[in-house]
Design an enzyme around this catalytic site. Structure first.
Site, PDB file in Angstrom:
ATOM      1  N   VAL A   4     -28.874  33.937 -10.396  1.00 27.45           N
ATOM      2  CA  VAL A   4     -28.725  32.711 -11.185  1.00 27.45           C
ATOM      3  C   VAL A   4     -27.267  32.577 -11.597  1.00 27.45           C
ATOM      4  CG1 VAL A   4     -29.373  31.545 -13.336  1.00 27.45           C
ATOM      5  CG2 VAL A   4     -31.105  32.812 -12.045  1.00 27.45           C
ATOM      6  N   ALA A  12     -23.277  34.683 -14.622  1.00 30.06           N
ATOM      7  CA  ALA A  12     -24.325  34.756 -13.594  1.00 30.06           C
ATOM      8  C   ALA A  12     -25.114  36.040 -13.821  1.00 30.06           C
ATOM      9  CB  ALA A  12     -23.702  34.781 -12.206  1.00 30.06           C
ATOM     10  N   LYS A  13     -26.216  36.171 -13.152  1.00 27.11           N
ATOM     11  CA  LYS A  13     -26.968  37.432 -13.176  1.00 27.11           C
ATOM     12  C   LYS A  13     -27.877  37.490 -11.976  1.00 27.11           C
ATOM     13  CE  LYS A  13     -27.420  40.997 -16.011  1.00 27.11           C
ATOM     14  NZ  LYS A  13     -26.448  41.442 -17.026  1.00 27.11           N
ATOM     15  N   GLY A  14     -28.177  38.700 -11.538  1.00 23.60           N
ATOM     16  CA  GLY A  14     -29.119  38.887 -10.449  1.00 23.60           C
ATOM     17  C   GLY A  14     -30.155  39.919 -10.851  1.00 23.60           C
ATOM     18  N   ASP A  49     -25.882  46.679 -13.449  1.00 23.47           N
ATOM     19  CA  ASP A  49     -26.622  46.442 -14.688  1.00 23.47           C
ATOM     20  C   ASP A  49     -27.688  47.555 -14.742  1.00 23.47           C
ATOM     21  OD1 ASP A  49     -26.847  44.315 -16.935  1.00 23.47           O
ATOM     22  OD2 ASP A  49     -28.913  44.572 -16.313  1.00 23.47           O
TER      23      ASP A  49
END
Ligand code: GLU
Length: 426
Positions: free
Chosen positions: A70, A115-117, A156
Site C-alpha cells: 500500500v 507505504a507498507k507491505g 519490519d
C-alpha cells in the site's frame, strides 16, 4: 466523520488499525482546521495492491500466500515503508501502517511519503528456501511499483537484511541494473548503512531520554520495562541499560520475566540468542506479558505489535513515559486514559522513527555511492530525533494536546503544505 479519538464507552472498542489511523488523522485534522477537500485526499491510501503469491513449498506442494503493498502518500518524496511477514497481517493493517509511515516521515522531516507491505505467513515455520521463493515472487509482483525514486521497502516485523537482499536482487535482475537504492535495511556489504539495525531502538532511546529530561527524571535511578524482545525491543533494552536505566522486566511472545533489582541485559541477550525466547531466564521471576505493561516504571517500551494498551488495561498502566517502539501499540481510547493520568506517550510516529531515518541515510549513501562511519550515522540520527522531539513537544503545548496529537498536527501540516504547493494533478 469521527472527530474524537475515544469511542463511546458503552460500545465495543475499535481495534481495526485502519479505522484507528483514520480517527487519529481526523482528530488532528480537525484541530488544524484542515480544509475538507484536503482531508479527503490525505486520509486515504493513494494505491493499494493485493496479491496472490503461489510458492512451491519444500514438500513439493504449492501454497498460495496473500500479500499486499500500500502506498499511502508521496507528496513529500518517494513512498517509504517496511514489509511485514506475520500470520495476523491484514489489508487494513497494512493500510494503517502505510499511513503511519507518511506521518512518521513528516514528523522527523525526511523527504519521503509513506507505504507498507505485508504477507500473511509464519516465517518461523518456513525453511530458508521457502522464504526466499516467497520473497522473490512478492518482489517480482511489486517490482513495477517500487524503485529508488518511487517506493523503497525496508524490514519490519519478522523480515530482515537477508530478505532485503533477495528483494534488491530480484528487482536488479528484472531491471537490468544493480539497484541498491530500491530497499533499505540491506546487509552492509550490499550497500546497507552502519547503524541501521540498531536505529529504531536508538531513536526510541534518544527520545525517551529527552522526555526524562523534560519530566525531571534522573537517568541514574530510572527504571524501564520492555514488551517485545525482537529487533527493536532487545536493542532498546541494551541501549537503555547503557544509558543508566535499570531494566526490571521484559517479555516476548512466550512470556515475561521480572527482576526488580535489574536484569543483566547482556546475559539475557545471550540467553535469547540460544533459546529463542526470554522465558525461563534464570535470575528473574516469571510474570505474564500483560503484567510487564502494568509495572511501576519510569519508561515503558511497547515493542511488539498493535493494540497492546487498550481500554481494558489503560487504567492499570503505571509508567511515567510510554515510548512506542512498536507501531500502533496504544488505542485512541487508551490514549485518552493515559493522557488524563498524566502519562507522557511518545507516539510511534516519533518514537520509532529512528529506523526510517537511518533508512533515509542508507538511501542517500546508496545514491551518492559514498558511505559513512557509524559515529556519523548516530550523530545525524540524534540531531534528527532531537529536533523532532522538540517540534512535537512544542506543537503539543501550543495546541494543549497530548504528544501523539501534537505529532499528527505537525506531520499533517507538513504533508498538507506539500500537497497544496504541488496541486492536484491534472
Ligand atoms: N518498518 C520500519 C517502520 O515501521 C522501518 C521502515 C523503513 O525503514 O522504511 O518504521
Amino acid at each position: 466523520m469521527a472527530l474524537t479519538a475515544s469511542p463511546v464507552l458503552d460500545t465495543a472498542e475499535e481495534l481495526n488499525p485502519f479505522r484507528i489511523a483514520m480517527s487519529q488523522f481526523d482528530t488532528a485534522a480537525e484541530l488544524l482546521r484542515l480544509e475538507p477537500d484536503l482531508r479527503e485526499v490525505l486520509r486515504r491510501p493513494r494505491r493499494s495492491l493485493s496479491l496472490s503469491l503461489p510458492v512451491r513449498m519444500d514438500s513439493g506442494k504449492i501454497h498460495v500466500f496473500d500479500g499486499y503493498r500500500v502506498q499511502h502518500n508521496n507528496s513529500r518524496g518517494p513512498c517509504k515503508g517496511g514489509i511485514r511477514y506475520h500470520p495476523n497481517v491484514s489489508f487494513d493493517e497494512v493500510k494503517a501502517l502505510a499511513s503511519w509511515m507518511t506521518w512518521k516521515c513528516a514528523t522527523v522531516n525526511i523527504p519521503f511519503g509513506g507505504a507498507k507491505g505485508g504477507i500473511i505467513c509464519d516465517p518461523r515455520k518456513m525453511s530458508k528456501g521457502e522464504l526466499e521463493r516467497l520473497t522473490r515472487r512478492y518482489a517480482y509482483e511489486i517490482s513495477d511499483l517500487i524503485g529508488p525514486d518511487r517506493d523503497i521497502p525496508a524490514p519490519d516485523v519478522y523480515t530482515d537484511s537477508q530478505i532485503m537482499a533477495w528483494i534488491m536482487d530480484t528487482y536488479s535482475m528484472t531491471h537490468g541494473a544493480s539497484s541498491p537504492g530500491v530497499v533499505t535495511g540491506k546487509p552492509i556489504w550490499l550497500g546497507g548503512s552502519e547503524g541501521r539495525n540498531e536505529a529504531t531502538a536508538r531513536g526510541c532511546v534518544f527520545v525517551a531520554r529527552r522526555a526524562c529530561e523534560v519530566l525531571g527524571i534522573d537517568l541514574k535511578n530510572a527504571t524501564a520495562a520492555v514488551q517485545g524482545f525482537g529487533n527493536a525491543g532487545s536493542i532498546a533494552a541494551r541501549l537503555l541499560a547503557k544509558s543508566g536505566f535499570k531494566i526490571i522486566a521484559v517479555s516476548d511472545s512466550r512470556g515475561g520475566i521480572l527482576n526488580r533489582k535489574g536484569l543483566d541485559v547482556a546475559s539475557l541477550l545471550a540467553y535469547k540468542e540460544k533459546t529463542g525466547s526470554v522465558a525461563g531466564f534464570s535470575g528473574a521471576e516469571k510474570i505474564s506479558s500483560e503484567a510487564v505493561l502494568e509495572l511501576e516504571v519510569d519508561v515503558l517500551v511497547p515493542a511488539a505489535l498493535e493494540n497492546q494498551i487498550t481500554r481494558a488495561n489503560a487504567e492499570k498502566i503505571r509508567a511515567k513515559i510510554v515510548a512506542e517502539a512498536a507501531n500502533g501499540p496504544t488505542t485512541p481510547a487508551a490514549d485518552t486514559v493515559l493522557h488524563k493520568k498524566g502519562i507522557m506517550v511518545l507516539p510511534d510516529i516519533l518514537a520509532n522513527a529512528g529506523g526510517v531515518t537511518v533508512s533515509y541515510f542508507e538511501w542517500v549513501q546508496d545514491l551518492a555511492e559514498d558511505f559513512w562511519e557509524e559515529g556519523e550515522v548516530n550523530r545525524r540520527l540524534e540531531k534528527v530525533m532531537g529536533k523532532a522531539f522538540d517540534d512535537v513537544h512544542r506543537t503539543a503545548k501550543e495546541y494543549a494536546v497530548d504528544m501523539r496529537t501534537g505529532a499528527y498536527i505537525l506531520a499533517i501540516g507538513r504533508v498538507a503544505k506539500a500537497t497544496q504547493s504541488r496541486g492536484i494533478w491534472p
